[in-house]
Design an enzyme around this catalytic site. Sequence first.
Site, PDB file in Angstrom:
ATOM      1  N   ARG A   1      41.712  24.404  -6.181  1.00  0.00           N
ATOM      2  CA  ARG A   1      42.909  25.012  -6.780  1.00  0.00           C
ATOM      3  C   ARG A   1      42.699  25.207  -8.294  1.00  0.00           C
ATOM      4  O   ARG A   1      43.557  24.876  -9.106  1.00  0.00           O
ATOM      5  CB  ARG A   1      44.144  24.152  -6.529  1.00  0.00           C
ATOM      6  CG  ARG A   1      45.440  24.970  -6.575  1.00  0.00           C
ATOM      7  CD  ARG A   1      46.669  24.115  -6.703  1.00  0.00           C
ATOM      8  NE  ARG A   1      47.860  24.920  -6.544  1.00  0.00           N
ATOM      9  CZ  ARG A   1      49.035  24.618  -7.057  1.00  0.00           C
ATOM     10  NH1 ARG A   1      49.195  23.532  -7.771  1.00  0.00           N
ATOM     11  NH2 ARG A   1      50.057  25.391  -6.877  1.00  0.00           N
TER      12      ARG A   1
ATOM     13  N   ASP B   1      53.827  20.801   2.309  1.00  0.00           N
ATOM     14  CA  ASP B   1      54.237  22.056   1.683  1.00  0.00           C
ATOM     15  C   ASP B   1      54.761  23.027   2.731  1.00  0.00           C
ATOM     16  O   ASP B   1      55.236  24.110   2.388  1.00  0.00           O
ATOM     17  CB  ASP B   1      53.058  22.696   0.937  1.00  0.00           C
ATOM     18  CG  ASP B   1      52.914  22.112  -0.454  1.00  0.00           C
ATOM     19  OD1 ASP B   1      53.838  21.408  -0.892  1.00  0.00           O
ATOM     20  OD2 ASP B   1      51.872  22.340  -1.085  1.00  0.00           O
TER      21      ASP B   1
ATOM     22  N   ASN C   1      46.776  17.719  -6.658  1.00  0.00           N
ATOM     23  CA  ASN C   1      46.396  18.827  -5.791  1.00  0.00           C
ATOM     24  C   ASN C   1      44.903  19.021  -5.555  1.00  0.00           C
ATOM     25  O   ASN C   1      44.456  20.149  -5.355  1.00  0.00           O
ATOM     26  CB  ASN C   1      46.990  20.122  -6.343  1.00  0.00           C
ATOM     27  CG  ASN C   1      48.478  20.217  -6.052  1.00  0.00           C
ATOM     28  OD1 ASN C   1      48.883  20.277  -4.907  1.00  0.00           O
ATOM     29  ND2 ASN C   1      49.299  20.187  -7.089  1.00  0.00           N
TER      30      ASN C   1
ATOM     31  N   ASP D   1      52.585  15.042  -8.646  1.00  0.00           N
ATOM     32  CA  ASP D   1      51.770  15.820  -7.722  1.00  0.00           C
ATOM     33  C   ASP D   1      50.283  15.519  -7.941  1.00  0.00           C
ATOM     34  O   ASP D   1      49.887  15.009  -9.013  1.00  0.00           O
ATOM     35  CB  ASP D   1      52.064  17.314  -7.983  1.00  0.00           C
ATOM     36  CG  ASP D   1      51.811  18.202  -6.784  1.00  0.00           C
ATOM     37  OD1 ASP D   1      51.192  17.741  -5.826  1.00  0.00           O
ATOM     38  OD2 ASP D   1      52.243  19.381  -6.833  1.00  0.00           O
TER      39      ASP D   1
ATOM     40  N   TRP E   1      46.280  20.851   5.273  1.00  0.00           N
ATOM     41  CA  TRP E   1      47.355  21.305   4.389  1.00  0.00           C
ATOM     42  C   TRP E   1      48.407  22.073   5.204  1.00  0.00           C
ATOM     43  O   TRP E   1      48.061  22.919   6.038  1.00  0.00           O
ATOM     44  CB  TRP E   1      46.793  22.192   3.262  1.00  0.00           C
ATOM     45  CG  TRP E   1      47.883  22.687   2.373  1.00  0.00           C
ATOM     46  CD1 TRP E   1      48.530  21.973   1.395  1.00  0.00           C
ATOM     47  CD2 TRP E   1      48.494  23.979   2.419  1.00  0.00           C
ATOM     48  NE1 TRP E   1      49.509  22.748   0.831  1.00  0.00           N
ATOM     49  CE2 TRP E   1      49.517  23.986   1.438  1.00  0.00           C
ATOM     50  CE3 TRP E   1      48.309  25.121   3.178  1.00  0.00           C
ATOM     51  CZ2 TRP E   1      50.321  25.089   1.197  1.00  0.00           C
ATOM     52  CZ3 TRP E   1      49.114  26.224   2.950  1.00  0.00           C
ATOM     53  CH2 TRP E   1      50.102  26.201   1.954  1.00  0.00           C
TER      54      TRP E   1
HETATM   55  C1  DGJ Z   1      52.000  21.327  -4.527  1.00  0.00           C
HETATM   56  C2  DGJ Z   1      53.302  20.722  -4.115  1.00  0.00           C
HETATM   57  O1  DGJ Z   1      53.197  20.149  -2.851  1.00  0.00           O
HETATM   58  C3  DGJ Z   1      54.390  21.771  -4.192  1.00  0.00           C
HETATM   59  O2  DGJ Z   1      55.606  21.237  -3.736  1.00  0.00           O
HETATM   60  C4  DGJ Z   1      54.512  22.261  -5.595  1.00  0.00           C
HETATM   61  O3  DGJ Z   1      54.962  21.229  -6.423  1.00  0.00           O
HETATM   62  C5  DGJ Z   1      53.174  22.792  -6.074  1.00  0.00           C
HETATM   63  N1  DGJ Z   1      52.109  21.848  -5.876  1.00  0.00           N
HETATM   64  C6  DGJ Z   1      53.227  23.153  -7.532  1.00  0.00           C
HETATM   65  O4  DGJ Z   1      52.030  23.535  -8.029  1.00  0.00           O
END
Ligand code: DGJ
Length: 730
Positions: A430, A536, A468, A466, A183
């Site tokens: 997360r 990010d 995550n 997105d 990350w």
């Molecule tokens: C991860 C993304 O890569 C970010 O740009 C942003 O959108 C966040 N999530 C939001 O939770």
Amino acid sequence: MKHIFRWILCLLVLLPSLGFSATDQLIQIKTQNTVMVIQSSPNKDLRFLYWGDQLNAGDSFTQGLNAQGEISAYPAYGGRVNINPALKLTHIDGLLTTELGFQSVEHKSLDNNVSETIIKMKDLLYDFVVNIHYTAYFDQDVITQYVTLENNEKGQVAVEQVASSFLPIYANQYYLTHFHGSWAHEFMMEEEQLTHGIKKIESLKGVRTTQTDNPSFLLALNHNAQENEGEVYGGALAWSGNYTLSFQEDESGRMNIVSGINPFASTIKLEKGETFATPKMILSYSDCGKGQISRNFHNWAREYGMTHGSELNPTVLNSWEGVYFSFDEKSIKGLIDDAASMGVEMFVLDDGWFGNKYPRNNDKAGLGDWQVNHKKLPKGIGDLADYAVNKGVKFGIWIEPEMVNPKSELAENHPDWIVQSGKREKYQQRNQWLLDLSNPKVQDYVYSVFDEVMKMSSNISYIKWDANRHVDNVGSTYLPADKQTHFWYDYTQGLYSVYQRIRENYPDVIIQDCSSGGGRVDFGAMKYHDEFWASDNTNALDRIFIQYGTNTFFPAMATASHVSTAPNHQTGMVLPLKFRFDVASTGRLGMELQPKDIPAQELPFAKAALKTYKEILRPIVMKGDLYRLISPYDNDGSWYSILYVSKDKKESAYFTYNLKTQGRETHLCSKLRGLDPNKTYRIEELNKAKRGYFAGDGKTFTGDYLMKVGIPINFYFPYESCVLHLVAVN
Ligand code: DGJ
């Protein structure tokens, strides 16, 4: 006539002893500069003969001299195959082996540029068919390969390994380049010389697979990969799930590359009459180094590998690093006002706009409840979108529809939709769980999230999608007990069927592919997207390395690249605004900050840089050819220098960066590439802040001079950068 007849007769008698009989065929798959040659014989396995530069006389192969040795074009486990195979089946009666025999070949011209060759193979004992599909993209020098299976046996066959492609290569030494990361540190380049044994690049994460290792590679022959010379093969798997790229140097010194879905815990049980298709492997060969491989991939991607590859994506202000979860109607309208006054073309409202019972005020709650948060945005999304459009700014919005917070109405209502391994713990990443996209009901739901968000306003023209987290403690309440191993393949196919439906119903919307940054940067997902969020990490210095990595295969036009604030939120680094703009301008330029944080004295520079990008740089960067002049990995990481040249060679954009403190006397000289030697170019320095760095500003030079002598740049301090615009005047 008599002579010819005697000659043919002689050839027919001789050929079998040379390894080529009258019924054998040479199958040739051609692109502009390359040809792949495969030999077929009825009811025998295929022989892979060659893939490289075009040959003057492909039929010399009939003389029986085969540089590759006896190697199948798609080795199935069985017969004499003792390398990592492309295919492994267990047949209906438990037999572990497969021996494929050639049945037929079909050539189809799909249009002026694209042709398909389908080779049909069948097991010699069982009614099991393997079709190998090669698609040649002539102008781009790209060949894609995938495989379809047809189970015509009387019952279930277990498919334990099925590669998209098998590629055998012969050289003295092999140098493998691939991109590894984590990350905020994605796409770091690693190169190594391969030795005997197996090297694997793979993912078992299911989702967010490319955050660690990208399913792509460069293989340079005989010395490490050079930018502009030497033989290089490039490959990228178009798949967003588990994958394996395996490189096995066998006892004969041959490198066997097997690429495809990862077989780990993924046996596919194919019932009688069922078919199966692998993802596509995208391959390219060049004897002009890895620079040409990148240009081949970029050309292919813009034309065939992404959505709207011929359009110029708009500049963006994204709300994430500017306000994170803390906003209301007033502050968002303030961001839109600032975007409008700076000339930014799109505003994107990121995470935090939804959830009422469980408001999304941080990442602990609300994910899954896609109703606008009435407290933060009482007038709804439609009001914000209209506000933006009235200011001349387009409107976009963030979603993460594959995921759910335990603290959400969705998790309360549909616990069975969550990926879970029986009664074992459902681990959170997360603070969230993953929805089970192998389940068609979940696919419908995920589609409906997109659909309903789009219906909030006809003024939504951009979605940031997105994702995550990845998969752990795998399991599906939908799949039957004996088909839990289908999860990995079915999840990704479920995702693609949602994407497909979206594209059918929303062909024009711009969709950004994001997954905790660069977790889903692969050509399987790119097909449905306009751009990706590479990381990010928005720190410009790190972005140089990250974008160097992504742009090895993916074009600059798809690379969302944002100017963020100083100190940078991920690294704490303070870099000049000019450096930040000059890095972000090598992709799809955007901003990821609170515009009010830009110091007043720097605002004019920011506005001018946005204007310069839109009016001059964008078309060259997005549609031109990329030439990497100086790698940030060379010279101890001192410089970075790249050039984009428009297809007609009339314009060019040169970017160069000083990455370190250098001796005061040091100046950088780079020889340009890809220009027309017979044209004369006027050079203008763009984005000048305090001082210029190019002594020839405003002067003219021939392409020949610029490519042979080069241009000197005089930097004074670290993190200075220089952008030049070259325009042909003749
Ligand atoms: C991860 C993304 O890569 C970010 O740009 C942003 O959108 C966040 N999530 C939001 O939770």
